[in-house]
Design a protein around this motif. Structure first.
Motif, PDB file in Angstrom:
ATOM      1  N   THR A  14       0.930  -1.201  -0.122  1.00 30.77           N
ATOM      2  CA  THR A  14       0.008   0.324   0.149  1.00 30.77           C
ATOM      3  C   THR A  14       0.977   0.946  -0.105  1.00 30.77           C
ATOM      4  N   GLY A  93       2.819  -2.180   4.302  1.00 36.22           N
ATOM      5  CA  GLY A  93       1.782  -1.140   4.059  1.00 36.22           C
ATOM      6  C   GLY A  93       3.056  -0.041   4.776  1.00 36.22           C
ATOM      7  N   CYS A  94       2.748   0.700   3.668  1.00 31.92           N
ATOM      8  CA  CYS A  94       3.483   1.919   3.495  1.00 31.92           C
ATOM      9  C   CYS A  94       2.997   3.090   2.897  1.00 31.92           C
ATOM     10  N   ALA A  95       1.390   2.636   2.959  1.00 28.85           N
ATOM     11  CA  ALA A  95       0.928   3.854   3.136  1.00 28.85           C
ATOM     12  C   ALA A  95       0.665   4.358   4.219  1.00 28.85           C
ATOM     13  N   VAL A  97      -2.789   5.963   5.962  1.00 24.77           N
ATOM     14  CA  VAL A  97      -3.452   5.549   6.199  1.00 24.77           C
ATOM     15  C   VAL A  97      -4.223   7.000   7.197  1.00 24.77           C
ATOM     16  N   ASP A  99      -6.378   7.933   9.431  1.00 23.85           N
ATOM     17  CA  ASP A  99      -7.139   7.755  11.058  1.00 23.85           C
ATOM     18  C   ASP A  99      -8.633   7.808  10.633  1.00 23.85           C
ATOM     19  N   PRO A 127     -10.833   1.769   9.205  1.00 26.98           N
ATOM     20  CA  PRO A 127      -9.867  -0.023   9.941  1.00 26.98           C
ATOM     21  C   PRO A 127      -8.624   0.573  10.174  1.00 26.98           C
ATOM     22  N   ASP A 128      -8.349  -0.427  10.580  1.00 23.14           N
ATOM     23  CA  ASP A 128      -6.743  -0.610  10.353  1.00 23.14           C
ATOM     24  C   ASP A 128      -5.662  -1.814  10.062  1.00 23.14           C
ATOM     25  N   ILE A 129      -5.249  -0.835   8.397  1.00 23.89           N
ATOM     26  CA  ILE A 129      -5.217  -2.067   7.338  1.00 23.89           C
ATOM     27  C   ILE A 129      -4.303  -3.286   7.208  1.00 23.89           C
ATOM     28  N   ILE A 130      -2.736  -2.820   7.740  1.00 24.51           N
ATOM     29  CA  ILE A 130      -1.818  -3.490   8.589  1.00 24.51           C
ATOM     30  C   ILE A 130      -2.106  -4.212   9.078  1.00 24.51           C
ATOM     31  N   GLY A 146       5.453  -3.095   8.443  1.00 20.46           N
ATOM     32  CA  GLY A 146       4.569  -1.994   8.128  1.00 20.46           C
ATOM     33  C   GLY A 146       6.092  -0.791   8.234  1.00 20.46           C
ATOM     34  N   PHE A 147       5.829   0.792   8.950  1.00 20.39           N
ATOM     35  CA  PHE A 147       5.990   1.114   8.959  1.00 20.39           C
ATOM     36  C   PHE A 147       5.750   1.836  10.177  1.00 20.39           C
ATOM     37  N   LYS A 161       5.189  -1.259  18.328  1.00 20.94           N
ATOM     38  CA  LYS A 161       3.904  -1.205  16.747  1.00 20.94           C
ATOM     39  C   LYS A 161       4.088  -2.547  16.235  1.00 20.94           C
ATOM     40  N   LYS A 165       0.865  -4.257  16.611  1.00 21.33           N
ATOM     41  CA  LYS A 165       0.022  -4.671  15.235  1.00 21.33           C
ATOM     42  C   LYS A 165       0.264  -6.450  14.591  1.00 21.33           C
TER      43      LYS A 165
END
Ligand code: C5P
Length: 226
Positions: A14, A93-95, A97, A99, A127-130, A146-147, A161, A165
């Protein structure tokens, strides 16, 4: 690029910001350029992966060999991620997003109220995608990277994190450093990943995002034994 075979890993990434509609002509968003996610996509192709990029609105060309799916909102990005992740080897998950989104996007353009100086927006959590990808059951769950953008205590917050997650690896950027991160071409990062014994980490000095992306993909594919 390495030729694709049926054994090639499928990498789903993402990237970019999301746009959360307030009405048909306005939205909430952020300054994510998408550069890091697009650099990861190009690096993954160069290292022999099949790559699908789920992209928010950005002004970047699609890297050669990448399948790109354009989305706007977090909900759309979530839907595409949950559709593609069960078939993926690696999910990144780099997007950036959003919150929150508007609780009730207006159907028609919001009008300025002559008699009111304030306007209150009610937002609801996206939603928390990752985290949802990381919670997929074994067999349908790719490796998840994730980032984290932090301004202090990089390692501590990255660790938190990673656990909160349920990720396998996290790339923590120190966004307090001028000229790095959001919108720029360079990034420095702490890579932190899970091992059978606990976690390992490596610090990457400031470098072009294209180069950092190669190191991240190499590390992730090595952990997957590709
Ligand atoms: O919680 P925070 O936004 O700092 O976490 C960043 C990481 O989580 C990134 O990998 C980002 O792409 C992902 N994320 C997500 N869905 C959200 C929020 C963040 O996938 N709603």
């Amino acid at each position: 690029a390495t030729p694709l075979t049926s054994n090639s890993p499928h990498v789903v990434i993402t990237a970019g910001p999301t746009r959360e509609a307030l009405d048909p002509v306005r939205y909430l968003s952020n300054h994510s350029s998408g550069k890091m996610g697009y650099a990861l996509a190009a690096a993954a192709v160069a290292q022999g992966a099949r790559v699908t990029l789920i992209s928010g609105p950005v002004a970047l060309p699609t890297p050669a060999g990448v399948t790109r799916i354009d989305v706007e909102s977090a909900e759309q990005m979530h839907q595409e991620a949950m559709r593609l992740a069960p078939e993926a080897t690696l999910f990144i998950g780099c997007a950036a997003v959003a919150d929150y989104r508007s609780a009730s996007p207006a159907e028609h353009k919001l009008k300025k109220q002559a008699d009111r100086d304030t306007l209150t927006l009610t937002l609801i959590k996206n939603p928390d995608i990752i985290a949802d990808v990381a919670a997929l059951p074994a067999g349908k769950r790719p490796m998840v990277v994730g980032f984290a953008a932090e301004t202090q205590q990089l390692e501590q917050y990255a660790h938190d994190k990673l656990n909160r997650k349920g990720l396998d690896m996290i790339i923590a950027n120190d966004v307090s450093q001028a000229g790095l991160g959001f919108g720029s071409n360079d990034n420095a990062a702490l890579l932190l990943w899970r091992t059978a014994q606990g976690t390992e980490h490596r610090l990457e000095a400031p470098q072009p995002k294209t180069q950092l992306a190669q190191g991240i993909i190499r590390q992730a594919l090595a952990l997957l034994s590709f």
